[in-house]
Design a protein around this motif. Structure first.
Motif, PDB file in Angstrom:
ATOM      1  N   UNK A 103     -28.768 -35.474  -2.688  1.00  0.00           N
ATOM      2  CA  UNK A 103     -29.706 -35.602  -3.503  1.00  0.00           C
ATOM      3  C   UNK A 103     -30.718 -36.458  -2.845  1.00  0.00           C
ATOM      4  N   UNK A 104     -31.606 -37.351  -3.398  1.00  0.00           N
ATOM      5  CA  UNK A 104     -32.477 -38.433  -2.840  1.00  0.00           C
ATOM      6  C   UNK A 104     -31.803 -39.442  -2.083  1.00  0.00           C
ATOM      7  N   UNK A 105     -31.998 -39.481  -0.506  1.00  0.00           N
ATOM      8  CA  UNK A 105     -31.278 -40.257   0.147  1.00  0.00           C
ATOM      9  C   UNK A 105     -31.766 -41.602   0.147  1.00  0.00           C
ATOM     10  N   UNK A 106     -32.727 -42.030  -0.630  1.00  0.00           N
ATOM     11  CA  UNK A 106     -33.516 -43.396  -0.683  1.00  0.00           C
ATOM     12  C   UNK A 106     -32.418 -44.327  -1.169  1.00  0.00           C
TER      13      UNK A 106
ATOM     14  N   UNK B 252     -30.736 -49.394   8.038  1.00  0.00           N
ATOM     15  CA  UNK B 252     -31.690 -48.699   7.106  1.00  0.00           C
ATOM     16  C   UNK B 252     -32.978 -48.187   7.878  1.00  0.00           C
ATOM     17  N   UNK B 253     -33.534 -47.073   7.510  1.00  0.00           N
ATOM     18  CA  UNK B 253     -34.612 -46.458   8.471  1.00  0.00           C
ATOM     19  C   UNK B 253     -35.581 -45.899   7.412  1.00  0.00           C
TER      20      UNK B 253
ATOM     21  N   UNK C  57     -36.198 -46.459   2.385  1.00  0.00           N
ATOM     22  CA  UNK C  57     -35.206 -46.869   3.296  1.00  0.00           C
ATOM     23  C   UNK C  57     -34.020 -45.923   3.004  1.00  0.00           C
ATOM     24  N   UNK C  58     -33.494 -45.483   4.129  1.00  0.00           N
ATOM     25  CA  UNK C  58     -32.177 -44.973   3.987  1.00  0.00           C
ATOM     26  C   UNK C  58     -31.259 -45.056   5.096  1.00  0.00           C
ATOM     27  N   UNK C  59     -29.896 -44.450   4.883  1.00  0.00           N
ATOM     28  CA  UNK C  59     -28.932 -44.618   6.106  1.00  0.00           C
ATOM     29  C   UNK C  59     -28.753 -43.396   6.600  1.00  0.00           C
ATOM     30  N   UNK C  60     -29.312 -42.301   6.186  1.00  0.00           N
ATOM     31  CA  UNK C  60     -29.179 -40.928   6.909  1.00  0.00           C
ATOM     32  C   UNK C  60     -30.262 -40.860   7.902  1.00  0.00           C
TER      33      UNK C  60
ATOM     34  N   UNK D 236     -26.618 -44.979  -0.189  1.00  0.00           N
ATOM     35  CA  UNK D 236     -26.699 -45.754   0.985  1.00  0.00           C
ATOM     36  C   UNK D 236     -25.257 -45.575   1.791  1.00  0.00           C
ATOM     37  N   UNK D 237     -24.236 -45.562   0.649  1.00  0.00           N
ATOM     38  CA  UNK D 237     -22.903 -45.525   1.458  1.00  0.00           C
ATOM     39  C   UNK D 237     -22.642 -44.136   1.462  1.00  0.00           C
ATOM     40  N   UNK D 238     -23.297 -42.895   1.188  1.00  0.00           N
ATOM     41  CA  UNK D 238     -23.131 -41.663   1.342  1.00  0.00           C
ATOM     42  C   UNK D 238     -24.463 -40.756   1.496  1.00  0.00           C
ATOM     43  N   UNK D 239     -24.954 -40.996   2.683  1.00  0.00           N
ATOM     44  CA  UNK D 239     -26.514 -40.430   2.588  1.00  0.00           C
ATOM     45  C   UNK D 239     -26.479 -39.042   2.816  1.00  0.00           C
TER      46      UNK D 239
END
Length: 256
Positions: free
Chosen positions: A109-112, A185-186, A144-147, A102-105
């Motif tokens: 690796x897996x962005x979840x 988060x999207x 959900x991810x922040x990327x 979340x802090x480093x999307x």
């Protein structure tokens, strides 16, 4: 971990549910690396207040011409008295977290950041108390991810945001409390199954339960556009998250 989603939306099929009441996700994690979310003690792990579905019953049910007359009469009686329909998200599997992602999307690796396996409960006197989109066996799985997402074509990607990060000192520990503010988060890569179990037999309708479920659930699915394939649904959640070591939040802690 204590996270509050204050705004955003959840789109399933052709229906968008605005987030206008705070959603609280809280519990224990082993760290900011991948970790299950251990249930909160003395409070719900996921506190998702029922949200009103835009358009109410008329917005999610389109009565078919072949409906039996008693079903038509029951439908319009309920519409004329209480059109409101609420939707509530209910987890059906252990929630998984990765606040490092979340802090480093863009770490590679897996962005979840948060994996939620949910069912959505629709409630109204006509729909009854067992009308669900998704189930424990066939949940709505939101990653959900922040990327930036990678949905199937032709859906365009959407992007979240890690927000800002602050460390707050507690006692002599300068890194005791992590405050993540304004994260977004999207996900628009998830599929949504058909609704089942809709139709309130308590209304006294002289219709077999199986037929009632088929007719009413079928009308909900037709109106809402379910089942809905991956790329046709979307979740956007904006809020703040706090993470602290257990020693600082445990009962009896002078820093609680």
């Amino acid at each position: 971990m204590h996270s509050v989603t204050s705004s955003g939306s959840f789109t399933i099929g052709t229906t968008t549910l605005p987030i206008d009441k705070a959603i609280v996700l809280q519990g224990g994690i082993t760290g900011i690396q991948p970790s299950p979310l251990f249930d909160a003690v003395g409070a719900p792990t996921l506190n998702s207040p029922p949200g009103k579905v835009p358009g109410g019953l008329l917005g999610i049910v389109n009565p078919a011409p072949n409906w039996p007359l008693p079903l038509w009469q029951a439908f319009w009686s309920v519409v004329n008295s209480v059109n409101d329909v609420t939707a509530t998200m209910e987890p059906v599997q252990t929630i998984q977290t990765d606040f490092g992602a979340a802090l480093n999307p863009n770490w590679g690796g897996d962005p979840t950041a948060v994996r939620l396996a949910l069912r959505v409960r629709l409630q109204n006197p006509f729909l009854g108390n067992s009308c669900y989109i998704g189930s424990a066996q066939n949940p709505v799985v939101v990653k959900l991810q922040t990327g930036t997402t990678a949905p199937p074509a032709p859906t365009a990607p959407i992007s979240g945001s890690p927000g800002s990060l602050d460390f707050i000192q507690v006692g002599n520990d300068p890194y005791a409390y992590l405050q993540n503010t304004g994260n977004i988060l999207v996900d628009n890569t998830f599929a949504v199954p058909a609704a089942k179990g809709c139709g309130n037999i308590a209304l006294g309708l002289p219709i077999l339960t199986q037929l009632l479920d088929s007719l009413v659930s079928g009308a909900v699915n037709l109106k809402v556009g379910l089942p809905s394939a991956a790329g046709k649904n979307q979740a956007i959640l904006q809020g703040d998250t706090g993470i602290a070591a257990a020693a600082y939040v445990r009962d009896g802690s002078p820093y609680q």
